[in-house]
Design a protein around this motif. Structure first.
Motif, mmCIF file in Angstrom:
data_model
loop_
_atom_site.group_PDB
_atom_site.id
_atom_site.type_symbol
_atom_site.label_atom_id
_atom_site.label_comp_id
_atom_site.label_asym_id
_atom_site.label_seq_id
_atom_site.Cartn_x
_atom_site.Cartn_y
_atom_site.Cartn_z
ATOM 1 N N PRO A 72 11.005 51.895 24.292
ATOM 2 C CA PRO A 72 10.056 52.935 23.872
ATOM 3 C C PRO A 72 8.756 52.997 24.679
ATOM 4 N N VAL A 73 8.385 51.927 25.374
ATOM 5 C CA VAL A 73 7.192 51.993 26.234
ATOM 6 C C VAL A 73 7.421 53.010 27.343
ATOM 7 N N LEU A 74 8.560 52.918 28.011
ATOM 8 C CA LEU A 74 8.895 53.875 29.067
ATOM 9 C C LEU A 74 9.121 55.263 28.482
ATOM 10 N N LEU A 131 13.674 56.922 24.226
ATOM 11 C CA LEU A 131 13.097 58.261 24.239
ATOM 12 C C LEU A 131 12.813 58.777 22.832
ATOM 13 N N PHE A 132 13.627 58.381 21.873
ATOM 14 C CA PHE A 132 13.522 58.920 20.514
ATOM 15 C C PHE A 132 12.440 58.232 19.690
ATOM 16 N N LYS A 133 12.459 56.914 19.648
ATOM 17 C CA LYS A 133 11.711 56.167 18.640
ATOM 18 C C LYS A 133 10.194 56.355 18.681
ATOM 19 N N PRO A 134 9.512 56.243 19.839
ATOM 20 C CA PRO A 134 8.048 56.344 19.787
ATOM 21 C C PRO A 134 7.562 57.756 19.496
ATOM 22 N N ASN A 135 8.363 58.749 19.840
ATOM 23 C CA ASN A 135 7.891 60.125 19.775
ATOM 24 C C ASN A 135 8.044 60.748 18.400
ATOM 25 N N ILE A 136 9.051 60.355 17.653
ATOM 26 C CA ILE A 136 9.196 60.887 16.300
ATOM 27 C C ILE A 136 8.057 60.378 15.420
ATOM 28 N N SER A 137 7.657 59.110 15.604
ATOM 29 C CA SER A 137 6.562 58.547 14.804
ATOM 30 C C SER A 137 5.225 59.166 15.191
ATOM 31 N N ARG A 382 -4.062 60.964 24.865
ATOM 32 C CA ARG A 382 -3.302 60.938 26.118
ATOM 33 C C ARG A 382 -2.441 59.682 26.261
ATOM 34 N N LEU A 383 -2.681 58.684 25.389
ATOM 35 C CA LEU A 383 -1.914 57.440 25.448
ATOM 36 C C LEU A 383 -1.140 57.165 24.164
ATOM 37 N N MET A 384 -1.081 58.146 23.266
ATOM 38 C CA MET A 384 -0.590 57.837 21.932
ATOM 39 C C MET A 384 0.882 57.431 21.921
ATOM 40 N N SER A 385 1.745 58.168 22.610
ATOM 41 C CA SER A 385 3.158 57.804 22.621
ATOM 42 C C SER A 385 3.382 56.485 23.349
ATOM 43 N N VAL A 386 2.606 56.263 24.416
ATOM 44 C CA VAL A 386 2.705 54.989 25.141
ATOM 45 C C VAL A 386 2.311 53.835 24.229
ATOM 46 N N MET A 387 1.221 54.001 23.489
ATOM 47 C CA MET A 387 0.770 52.921 22.603
ATOM 48 C C MET A 387 1.733 52.739 21.433
ATOM 49 N N MET A 388 2.356 53.831 20.964
ATOM 50 C CA MET A 388 3.381 53.680 19.935
ATOM 51 C C MET A 388 4.549 52.891 20.508
ATOM 52 N N GLY A 389 4.884 53.174 21.768
ATOM 53 C CA GLY A 389 5.933 52.404 22.422
ATOM 54 C C GLY A 389 5.557 50.952 22.599
#
Length: 464
Positions: A72-74, A131-137, A382-389
């Motif tokens: 999920p980081v990538l 690809l799925f997990k960090p973005n749905i949250s 700008r870093l939210m999905s990356v930080m969720m990952g």
């Protein structure tokens, strides 16, 4: 689209319930596969399993679940900078569906390449999940404006959806595998993933509008009018420190908690008396205890937090409570091991496992939805999905550690492992209490405390 322009249901944007449905079926798919993975690996080949040793199976389980939480980081970076969250979810979901159906292929089709197909299926699941997990949250957080006090409640509802899927997964996949073989369980997981994809593809435009379409980094540049990315402010840097520190404790929690799919799964299969009268409870059904308790306890805990009002504990204190509950759960497992008295032919009462899952669930409710909400409060847009990952990356390390710990049960024995995890969780909880004040200071008012005048001069990260 934001919380002010959407129709609501039960006081929340309808998009929340769309995301709940999408995640419910994705988690059904994930947990259906997880409930039978180790059992499939260790079952005799004559029964359709692969005939692996317990140690090899748990080592693979740790590697697989670790990679599931590492990618999920990538995936978050690709979504923030290139794909957008909605497109990432569709691509990831399609890859996971392919992976589940690959695992479900009958042996008559893939012989003598059954093991190769198995690894290919796992690879599709790992990449798709990234690809799925960090973005749905993250999209749940985008439904609400900054400072909206409904956010924690939204993640509690979202988390209940996750666990409804998990509850159904253990029962359906466990029953299908028992009646029709392991491949039937993997087929159920694939169908669940298709359901998730269909819900998202049919209803997303209606209930999410433009949320998640434009990559977050590009959106922030466009809205700010800047020509290039701006450096992080002091407030942003301090808030990111909180995420990093809390992630360290998350590793400890999940390394213990994830014994559910590995060591505790095998313990329930081989060393637990599962008879109720003449009926033997399938081992996979114990995987549904956790989501059952979540659905039961989450509303009560949400009401409890709300009634505390100004006395509601901070996120670090809630995390410390989670560590305490985790320790209590493994004290129950120590009781199960002591009942065996070192004789592995003696089967322990299943009520020890029920007690362990109950306390572990209380701990999860004090940590997981609170952590997801915290990321959307603290991370810059700008870093939210990356930080969720990155948050899920802590789970990757934890799952790998969990596999390593569980694989040594033959050397150390269950009593030593269960007792060691209980002691470690207890110490971690005490450390969190000691450093909680500093962590709250670094949040700079993200949880309702008043920031200083100097801090307010700096721009703070937007979250919606």
């Amino acid at each position: 689209m934001n919380a002010n322009t959407q129709a609501t249901w039960l006081g929340h944007p309808r998009g929340l319930f769309l995301l709940c449905g999408t995640e419910l079926w994705e988690r059904f798919s994930f947990y259906a596969m997880r409930a039978i993975l180790v059992l499939y690996l260790t079952d005799k080949t004559i029964n359709g399993g692969l005939g692996w040793t317990t140690q090899d199976a748990l080592n693979l389980y740790g590697i697989y679940t670790g990679l599931v939480y590492l990618t999920p980081v990538l995936g978050g970076w690709l979504a923030d900078n290139f794909l957008g969250q909605r497109r990432s979810i569709i691509i990831g979901g399609a890859l996971m569906a392919i992976g589940q159906f690959t695992l479900a292929l009958p042996n008559s089709i893939i012989d003598p390449y059954e093991l190769h197909a198995f690894y290919v299926g796992l690879a599709f699941l790992i990449v798709g999940n990234g690809l799925f997990k960090p973005n749905i949250s993250t999209m749940v957080g985008h439904l609400y404006n900054e400072g909206d006090n409904r956010r924690d409640g939204a993640f509690t509802i979202f988390y209940m959806g996750i666990n409804l899927g998990s509850l159904l997964a253990g029962i359906i996949a466990g029953t299908a595998s028992t009646e029709f073989g392991w491949k039937a369980g993997f087929l159920c997981a694939g169908i669940g993933m298709l359901m998730s994809l269909l819900i998202q593809m049919i209803f997303a435009n209606k209930y999410l509008g433009s949320i998640g379409i434009e990559p977050a980094a590009k959106k922030q540049l466009r809205e700010s009018g800047a020509q290039q990315k701006q450096p992080l402010t002091k407030v942003e840097r301090d808030r990111l420190k909180v995420i990093v520190v809390m992630s360290m404790f998350v590793i400890i929690f999940w390394a213990g908690f994830e014994q559910a799919g590995g060591l505790m799964n095998i313990y329930s299969q081989e060393y637990t008396n599962r008879m109720i009268g003449a009926f033997e409870v399938p081992a996979a059904w114990f995987q549904s205890l956790n989501p059952f308790f979540i659905i039961l306890l989450a509303p009560m805990l949400a009401v409890f937090w709300r009634r505390l009002g100004a006395n509601e504990p901070s996120s670090p204190i809630k995390f410390a409570m989670a560590m305490g509950f985790l320790a209590m759960g493994f004290v129950c497992m120590v009781g199960a091991a002591m009942q065996q008295g070192g004789d592995m032919s003696v089967k322990a009462s299943m009520w020890w496992l029920v007690g362990a899952y109950f306390f572990h669930t209380l701990g999860e409710l004090c940590l997981s939805p609170i952590g997801l909400s915290l990321i959307t409060k603290l991370a810059p847009l700008r870093l939210m999905s990356v930080m969720m990952g990155t948050w899920f990356c802590a789970n990757a390390v934890a799952n790998y550690v969990a596999g390593l710990i569980g694989s040594h049960v033959g050397d150390a024995g269950p009593l030593a492992i269960f007792g060691g995890i209980a002691a470690t969780a207890g110490v971690a909880g005490i450390l969190l209490v000691l450093c909680s004040s500093k962590l709250v200071d670094w949040m700079h008012g993200a949880e309702g405390t008043k920031a200083s005048a100097e801090e307010q001069k700096e721009p703070t990260p937007a979250t919606a």
